[in-house]
Design a protein around this motif. Structure first.
Motif, PDB file in Angstrom:
ATOM      1  N   ASP A 151      -0.834  -4.128  -4.402  1.00 34.79           N
ATOM      2  CA  ASP A 151      -1.290  -3.302  -5.505  1.00 34.79           C
ATOM      3  C   ASP A 151      -1.345  -1.849  -5.033  1.00 34.79           C
ATOM      4  O   ASP A 151      -1.049  -1.549  -3.873  1.00 34.79           O
ATOM      5  CB  ASP A 151      -2.686  -3.743  -5.968  1.00 34.79           C
ATOM      6  N   ASN A 152      -1.759  -0.954  -5.911  1.00 37.00           N
ATOM      7  CA  ASN A 152      -1.906   0.457  -5.544  1.00 37.00           C
ATOM      8  C   ASN A 152      -3.045   0.633  -4.541  1.00 37.00           C
ATOM      9  O   ASN A 152      -4.002  -0.149  -4.541  1.00 37.00           O
ATOM     10  CB  ASN A 152      -2.175   1.311  -6.785  1.00 37.00           C
ATOM     11  N   PRO A 153      -2.970   1.678  -3.723  1.00 35.98           N
ATOM     12  CA  PRO A 153      -4.057   1.936  -2.773  1.00 35.98           C
ATOM     13  C   PRO A 153      -5.291   2.485  -3.482  1.00 35.98           C
ATOM     14  O   PRO A 153      -5.236   2.890  -4.643  1.00 35.98           O
ATOM     15  CB  PRO A 153      -3.453   2.991  -1.842  1.00 35.98           C
ATOM     16  N   GLN A 154      -6.400   2.510  -2.764  1.00 36.70           N
ATOM     17  CA  GLN A 154      -7.624   3.121  -3.267  1.00 36.70           C
ATOM     18  C   GLN A 154      -7.380   4.622  -3.389  1.00 36.70           C
ATOM     19  O   GLN A 154      -6.879   5.249  -2.458  1.00 36.70           O
ATOM     20  CB  GLN A 154      -8.788   2.857  -2.311  1.00 36.70           C
ATOM     21  N   THR A 155      -7.729   5.208  -4.511  1.00 34.29           N
ATOM     22  CA  THR A 155      -7.402   6.619  -4.755  1.00 34.29           C
ATOM     23  C   THR A 155      -8.621   7.526  -4.813  1.00 34.29           C
ATOM     24  O   THR A 155      -8.479   8.721  -5.030  1.00 34.29           O
ATOM     25  CB  THR A 155      -6.613   6.758  -6.080  1.00 34.29           C
ATOM     26  N   ASN A 156      -9.816   7.000  -4.598  1.00 34.23           N
ATOM     27  CA  ASN A 156     -11.016   7.830  -4.599  1.00 34.23           C
ATOM     28  C   ASN A 156     -11.164   8.460  -3.212  1.00 34.23           C
ATOM     29  O   ASN A 156     -11.539   7.793  -2.249  1.00 34.23           O
ATOM     30  CB  ASN A 156     -12.250   7.011  -4.957  1.00 34.23           C
ATOM     31  N   TRP A 157     -10.875   9.751  -3.113  1.00 39.85           N
ATOM     32  CA  TRP A 157     -10.884  10.459  -1.840  1.00 39.85           C
ATOM     33  C   TRP A 157     -12.270  10.458  -1.213  1.00 39.85           C
ATOM     34  O   TRP A 157     -12.418  10.556   0.002  1.00 39.85           O
ATOM     35  CB  TRP A 157     -10.373  11.892  -2.050  1.00 39.85           C
ATOM     36  N   SER A 158     -13.310  10.312  -2.000  1.00 45.48           N
ATOM     37  CA  SER A 158     -14.682  10.286  -1.496  1.00 45.48           C
ATOM     38  C   SER A 158     -15.025   8.957  -0.826  1.00 45.48           C
ATOM     39  O   SER A 158     -16.050   8.850  -0.157  1.00 45.48           O
ATOM     40  CB  SER A 158     -15.669  10.538  -2.638  1.00 45.48           C
ATOM     41  N   SER A 159     -14.184   7.949  -1.000  1.00 44.01           N
ATOM     42  CA  SER A 159     -14.442   6.621  -0.446  1.00 44.01           C
ATOM     43  C   SER A 159     -13.885   6.508   0.969  1.00 44.01           C
ATOM     44  O   SER A 159     -12.861   7.115   1.300  1.00 44.01           O
ATOM     45  CB  SER A 159     -13.787   5.564  -1.341  1.00 44.01           C
ATOM     46  N   ASN A 160     -14.540   5.701   1.803  1.00 50.13           N
ATOM     47  CA  ASN A 160     -14.014   5.477   3.148  1.00 50.13           C
ATOM     48  C   ASN A 160     -12.800   4.541   3.139  1.00 50.13           C
ATOM     49  O   ASN A 160     -12.174   4.329   4.162  1.00 50.13           O
ATOM     50  CB  ASN A 160     -15.107   4.940   4.085  1.00 50.13           C
ATOM     51  N   ARG A 161     -12.459   4.007   1.975  1.00 43.91           N
ATOM     52  CA  ARG A 161     -11.262   3.161   1.846  1.00 43.91           C
ATOM     53  C   ARG A 161     -10.093   3.924   1.219  1.00 43.91           C
ATOM     54  O   ARG A 161      -9.090   3.321   0.871  1.00 43.91           O
ATOM     55  CB  ARG A 161     -11.588   1.931   1.003  1.00 43.91           C
ATOM     56  N   PHE A 162     -10.213   5.244   1.083  1.00 46.93           N
ATOM     57  CA  PHE A 162      -9.149   6.036   0.467  1.00 46.93           C
ATOM     58  C   PHE A 162      -7.820   5.798   1.185  1.00 46.93           C
ATOM     59  O   PHE A 162      -7.742   5.806   2.409  1.00 46.93           O
ATOM     60  CB  PHE A 162      -9.474   7.528   0.523  1.00 46.93           C
ATOM     61  N   GLY A 163      -6.780   5.591   0.403  1.00 44.72           N
ATOM     62  CA  GLY A 163      -5.432   5.429   0.936  1.00 44.72           C
ATOM     63  C   GLY A 163      -5.110   4.041   1.425  1.00 44.72           C
ATOM     64  O   GLY A 163      -3.970   3.762   1.781  1.00 44.72           O
ATOM     65  N   ARG A 164      -6.092   3.164   1.458  1.00 44.70           N
ATOM     66  CA  ARG A 164      -5.859   1.789   1.918  1.00 44.70           C
ATOM     67  C   ARG A 164      -5.559   0.880   0.732  1.00 44.70           C
ATOM     68  O   ARG A 164      -6.150   1.012  -0.335  1.00 44.70           O
ATOM     69  CB  ARG A 164      -7.083   1.248   2.647  1.00 44.70           C
ATOM     70  N   ILE A 165      -4.675  -0.051   0.949  1.00 46.38           N
ATOM     71  CA  ILE A 165      -4.393  -1.070  -0.061  1.00 46.38           C
ATOM     72  C   ILE A 165      -5.313  -2.240   0.230  1.00 46.38           C
ATOM     73  O   ILE A 165      -5.258  -2.827   1.308  1.00 46.38           O
ATOM     74  CB  ILE A 165      -2.918  -1.486  -0.034  1.00 46.38           C
ATOM     75  N   THR A 166      -6.172  -2.559  -0.715  1.00 44.28           N
ATOM     76  CA  THR A 166      -7.184  -3.595  -0.495  1.00 44.28           C
ATOM     77  C   THR A 166      -6.976  -4.830  -1.363  1.00 44.28           C
ATOM     78  O   THR A 166      -7.804  -5.730  -1.352  1.00 44.28           O
ATOM     79  CB  THR A 166      -8.592  -3.025  -0.754  1.00 44.28           C
ATOM     80  N   SER A 167      -5.875  -4.859  -2.119  1.00 45.74           N
ATOM     81  CA  SER A 167      -5.608  -6.030  -2.959  1.00 45.74           C
ATOM     82  C   SER A 167      -4.106  -6.215  -3.107  1.00 45.74           C
ATOM     83  O   SER A 167      -3.315  -5.321  -2.821  1.00 45.74           O
ATOM     84  CB  SER A 167      -6.270  -5.878  -4.331  1.00 45.74           C
ATOM     85  N   SER A 168      -3.746  -7.394  -3.543  1.00 45.70           N
ATOM     86  CA  SER A 168      -2.327  -7.691  -3.738  1.00 45.70           C
ATOM     87  C   SER A 168      -2.151  -8.508  -5.008  1.00 45.70           C
ATOM     88  O   SER A 168      -3.114  -8.997  -5.594  1.00 45.70           O
ATOM     89  CB  SER A 168      -1.766  -8.450  -2.536  1.00 45.70           C
ATOM     90  N   LYS A 169      -0.913  -8.656  -5.396  1.00 43.60           N
ATOM     91  CA  LYS A 169      -0.599  -9.442  -6.590  1.00 43.60           C
ATOM     92  C   LYS A 169      -0.680 -10.926  -6.239  1.00 43.60           C
ATOM     93  O   LYS A 169      -0.913 -11.297  -5.100  1.00 43.60           O
ATOM     94  CB  LYS A 169       0.773  -9.046  -7.105  1.00 43.60           C
ATOM     95  N   ASP A 170      -0.479 -11.768  -7.221  1.00 42.45           N
ATOM     96  CA  ASP A 170      -0.642 -13.209  -7.045  1.00 42.45           C
ATOM     97  C   ASP A 170       0.284 -13.783  -5.977  1.00 42.45           C
ATOM     98  O   ASP A 170       1.439 -13.368  -5.851  1.00 42.45           O
ATOM     99  CB  ASP A 170      -0.351 -13.936  -8.361  1.00 42.45           C
ATOM    100  N   PRO A 171      -0.212 -14.785  -5.227  1.00 41.64           N
ATOM    101  CA  PRO A 171       0.656 -15.521  -4.310  1.00 41.64           C
ATOM    102  C   PRO A 171       1.539 -16.473  -5.115  1.00 41.64           C
ATOM    103  O   PRO A 171       1.542 -16.434  -6.349  1.00 41.64           O
ATOM    104  CB  PRO A 171      -0.337 -16.287  -3.440  1.00 41.64           C
ATOM    105  N   ARG A 172       2.253 -17.346  -4.438  1.00 45.29           N
ATOM    106  CA  ARG A 172       3.078 -18.327  -5.154  1.00 45.29           C
ATOM    107  C   ARG A 172       2.171 -19.168  -6.054  1.00 45.29           C
ATOM    108  O   ARG A 172       1.125 -19.643  -5.645  1.00 45.29           O
ATOM    109  CB  ARG A 172       3.793 -19.251  -4.175  1.00 45.29           C
ATOM    110  N   ILE A 173       2.604 -19.321  -7.284  1.00 46.14           N
ATOM    111  CA  ILE A 173       1.907 -20.172  -8.247  1.00 46.14           C
ATOM    112  C   ILE A 173       2.920 -21.180  -8.755  1.00 46.14           C
ATOM    113  O   ILE A 173       4.020 -20.812  -9.180  1.00 46.14           O
ATOM    114  CB  ILE A 173       1.333 -19.353  -9.415  1.00 46.14           C
ATOM    115  N   MET A 174       2.558 -22.443  -8.686  1.00 46.61           N
ATOM    116  CA  MET A 174       3.441 -23.495  -9.187  1.00 46.61           C
ATOM    117  C   MET A 174       2.726 -24.227 -10.312  1.00 46.61           C
ATOM    118  O   MET A 174       1.509 -24.388 -10.278  1.00 46.61           O
ATOM    119  CB  MET A 174       3.809 -24.453  -8.061  1.00 46.61           C
ATOM    120  N   GLN A 175       3.519 -24.637 -11.289  1.00 42.33           N
ATOM    121  CA  GLN A 175       2.948 -25.426 -12.373  1.00 42.33           C
ATOM    122  C   GLN A 175       3.955 -26.474 -12.810  1.00 42.33           C
ATOM    123  O   GLN A 175       5.165 -26.285 -12.680  1.00 42.33           O
ATOM    124  CB  GLN A 175       2.520 -24.548 -13.538  1.00 42.33           C
TER     125      GLN A 175
END
Length: 182
Positions: A151-175
């Motif tokens: 997913d997109n990185p954290q964009t709040n410059w005031s955060s200590n997680r700025f610029g880090r990608i902390t989430s991703s899209k779904d893994p393999r899903i089977m149905q």
């Protein structure tokens, strides 16, 4: 004109987008044994490749004194990107807080987030029971390769997680599905 920039209201402003789909079905064979084993199969796939969406480096402070919860920060370097890894997608040293009473020098949605791709497939087998009735078995896999899509990185410059990608899209899903048509 301060807020002119790339469209992000729906998150669908993608400059490059490639979709392709393939559907292959087996024919109706004349031989009854071959027909029972090989007829009624259908394979389909979808490949989707797209560039990233546009994002803004922001702060939850109010340097312009306009009572706004979210404002953009100044870009002081030519390159806003870090090494584009999940831990360093944006370079925090390339940004700074605007001077008191001023707006930022960056345009809205001026930074390109990470692109993505996906490969989805399905395999279907139909069994005719009567002329107007049939049963269909279906197996589907989304993100078949189980590749990590960020997913997109954290964009709040005031955060200590700025610029880090902390989430991703779904893994393999089977149905799997069983349908009865009548």
């Amino acid at each position: 004109s301060f807020d002119s920039g790339n469209c992000v209201d729906t998150g669908d402003d993608r400059r490059h987008l490639f979709n392709t789909s393939v559907v292959v079905a087996t024919p109706e064979f004349a031989n009854s044994t071959v027909r029972a084993l090989a007829s009624g199969w259908q394979f389909s796939s979808i490949v989707r490749v797209l560039s990233g969406s546009y994002i803004s480096a922001t702060t939850n402070r109010d340097p312009s004194f306009t009572d706004s919860n979210t404002q953009r920060v100044n870009m002081i370097g030519e390159n806003p990107y870090g090494d584009k890894t999940p831990g360093n997608y944006l370079n925090s040293a390339a940004f700074e807080m605007p001077a008191a009473g001023n707006f930022a020098n960056t345009g809205r949605s001026s930074i390109l987030g990470p692109g993505t791709w996906q490969f989805d497939v399905s395999l279907t087998r139909s069994f005719d029971l009567t002329e107007s009735q049939r049963i269909e078995l279906r197996a589907e896999a989304f993100n078949l390769t189980n590749s990590t899509k960020f997913d997109n990185p954290q964009t709040n410059w005031s955060s200590n997680r700025f610029g880090r990608i902390t989430s991703s899209k779904d893994p393999r899903i089977m149905q799997f599905a069983l349908k009865y048509y009548f």
